[in-house]
Enzyme design. Structure first.
Site, mmCIF file in Angstrom:
data_model
loop_
_atom_site.group_PDB
_atom_site.id
_atom_site.type_symbol
_atom_site.label_atom_id
_atom_site.label_comp_id
_atom_site.label_asym_id
_atom_site.label_seq_id
_atom_site.Cartn_x
_atom_site.Cartn_y
_atom_site.Cartn_z
ATOM 1 N N SER A 259 -0.252 4.587 -6.018
ATOM 2 C CA SER A 259 -1.626 4.128 -5.836
ATOM 3 C C SER A 259 -1.895 3.980 -4.343
ATOM 4 O O SER A 259 -1.021 4.245 -3.519
ATOM 5 C CB SER A 259 -1.831 2.786 -6.532
ATOM 6 O OG SER A 259 -1.194 1.776 -5.769
ATOM 7 N N LYS A 260 -3.101 3.514 -4.044
ATOM 8 C CA LYS A 260 -3.507 3.343 -2.645
ATOM 9 C C LYS A 260 -2.528 2.471 -1.864
ATOM 10 O O LYS A 260 -2.368 2.639 -0.665
ATOM 11 C CB LYS A 260 -4.882 2.690 -2.584
ATOM 12 C CG LYS A 260 -5.997 3.637 -2.910
ATOM 13 C CD LYS A 260 -7.260 3.262 -2.107
ATOM 14 C CE LYS A 260 -8.433 4.121 -2.503
ATOM 15 N NZ LYS A 260 -9.140 3.604 -3.698
#
Ligand code: GLU
Length: 487
Positions: A259-260
């Site tokens: 994810s980010k």
């Protein structure tokens, strides 16, 4: 390669954000599978979420796929134009098709209007969970005509739910995961049409995969749980489902879902950080797929020849940014110097090196330094000191140049090099080694300050070639300036 137009794959992004690593891998596998079999690769924009879909996302997704070099045969070219097939590849332009099929299911008694409010549905779900029950009640399933009319009269707009079987199982024969069984009693009646009249993802996806003759649905494993309901819709409409292949999850280096938090995950970020598309494609291909000999480097055409769903793994794949950088360096080193300069153009422009400033030709510098580039942005960074005033690193100034006796060495070198001919690496090397010997200095006592004075750094290109490319004026000028600065 066989030509088999019956093989049709698709990538079907929802334009609610950028194309990230996971989506890019899904695109790539669909593209590879289609190309490998001489089939057709379709791009479809699933923009039925009116709140979260944006045109900016569509553009970013198209730009990303274009940059990766994964061409599609049918689908949008930009916000206005489309190619291939008949009809639009934007779902919002296909609403009548979904509505027609909702009607078919309603008429056949396979679906029903549901007037429950969101609160009622949520409450039913909660109480089902609380009762250890498995599936929330769908009160509208058994609504009498009178009750329906009552709701209509009250102006309630219904959603439409598809009736899932109460018993038995739905079996997905997944090309990667094998046979996966789902108990029907755990599957709620699926909303296929929202109260707004628009389709839900699960429904539009089935209608379109059928209408577009998709033979293989290759997608992320978060969609495996949607598959049984989708299969039931195919069945209710009298259609054969496509083949399904669900790709393993991608984890970050810490073992949690990528994810980010793990840094850049959008494809355009990788472009902007100086990755080459062919390196990213190579890397993504190996994120969940391998050949039996564990080969690592594949150009796109080699991937097409080698790719097969049987090489896809069930287990999660781990994203390794260090390996990706290594791979990018491998590709960068394989390019001719002129090509490196041309591919690094945006980075060189941003640094003010286009047009090329006075000084050694960029191409020759790229040839000298190419072993050391990992990213395209390294090109201006590693070459900047040839064109800009020297900026001393802490190490170069504080350690190397500040050592006792260095000023004398620099002034001695000025004297030696001021009129030295020919100013070529071999001749310079011989002369400077002679200089060391004549002064009783070890080579390092001269080479290190020399490098630090002319480049401001303690590492860099081969010393003598670097001097040759800088030319006498630059070398002597910088030696003088460093000596003067030492006071
Ligand atoms: N629009 C869905 C998504 O972006 C596509 C799922 C599918 O491939 O069926 O996740």
């Amino acid at each position: 390669m066989n030509q088999n137009p019956a093989i049709r794959t698709r990538f079907a992004p929802s334009p609610t954000g950028y194309l990230h690593i996971g989506g890019a891998r899904t695109t790539l596998y669909n593209w590879l599978f289609a190309r490998r079999h001489g089939g057709v690769f379709v791009l479809r924009i699933e923009d039925t979420d009116e709140v979260r879909s944006t045109e900016a996302s569509v553009t970013a997704i198209l730009d990303s796929i274009n940059w990766l070099g994964l061409d599609w045969d049918e689908g949008p070219l930009d916000l206005e134009r489309e190619k291939g097939g008949s009809g639009s590849y934007y779902q919002m332009k296909r609403l009548p098709l979904y509505q027609e099929h909702v009607r078919r299911l309603l008429d056949a008694g396979r679906a029903y209007p549901c007037y429950c409010t969101k609160e009622e549905t949520d409450a039913a779900r909660k109480s089902a969970i609380a009762n250890g029950g498995t599936r929330p009640e769908d009160p509208c399933r058994r609504l009498t005509q009178a009750k329906r009319r009552e709701h209509e009269a009250a102006g309630r707009k219904p959603a439409v739910r598809f009736i899932m079987p109460d018993e038995g199982e739905t079996v997905v024969e997944d090309l990667i995961r094998g046979r996966v069984r789902f108990e029907n009693r755990l599957q709620p009646d699926l909303v296929i049409q929202k109260t707004t009249g628009g389709p839900t993802y699960n429904f539009a996806c089935v209608i379109d995969d059928h209408a577009m003759n998709i033979s293989h649905v290759i997608r992320g494993d978060e969609h495996l749980s949607n598959t049984p309901a989708q299969m039931r819709i195919y069945e209710a409409l009298g259609w054969l489902p496509p083949k399904f292949a669900h790709l393993s999850m991608i984890l970050g280096p810490d073992g949690t879902k990528l994810s980010k938090r793990h840094g850049a995950t959008s494809v355009l970020d990788y472009r902007d950080r100086g990755f080459l598309p062919e390196a990213l494609v190579n890397y993504l291909a190996l994120l969940g797929w391998s050949t039996s000999d564990s080969r690592q480097l594949f150009r796109p055409d080699e991937l097409v020849a080698a790719f097969d769903l049987s090489g896809c793994q069930k287990n999660p794949a781990t994203f390794d940014p260090v390996k990706l950088e290594w791979m990018n360096g491998e590709y960068l080193r394989g390019l001719a110097p002129a090509e490196i300069v041309s591919r690094a153009r945006t980075f060189l422009e941003a640094a003010g090196f286009v047009p090329q400033p006075p000084g050694p030709p960029l191409e020759r510098l790229a040839a000298m330094e190419r072993e050391k580039f990992k990213l395209l942005k390294d090109v201006p960074e590693r070459l900047a000191f040839f064109y800009r005033d020297v900026e001393f690193s802490e190490q170069a100034w504080g350690k190397v140049l500040a050592a006792p006796g260095v000023k004398d060495v620099l002034l001695g070198l000025v004297e030696l090099l001021d009129r030295f001919e020919p100013f070529s690496d071999k001749a310079l090397e011989a002369a400077i080694r002679g200089f060391c010997a004549s002064r009783g200095l070890k080579p390092g006592q001269v080479f290190h300050p020399l490098r630090a004075a002319v480049s401001g750094r303690t590492e860099g290109p081969t010393l003598f070639l670097m001097l040759e490319l800088m030319g006498r004026d630059m070398v002597v000028g910088r030696l003088r300036a460093a000596a003067a600065r030492l006071g």
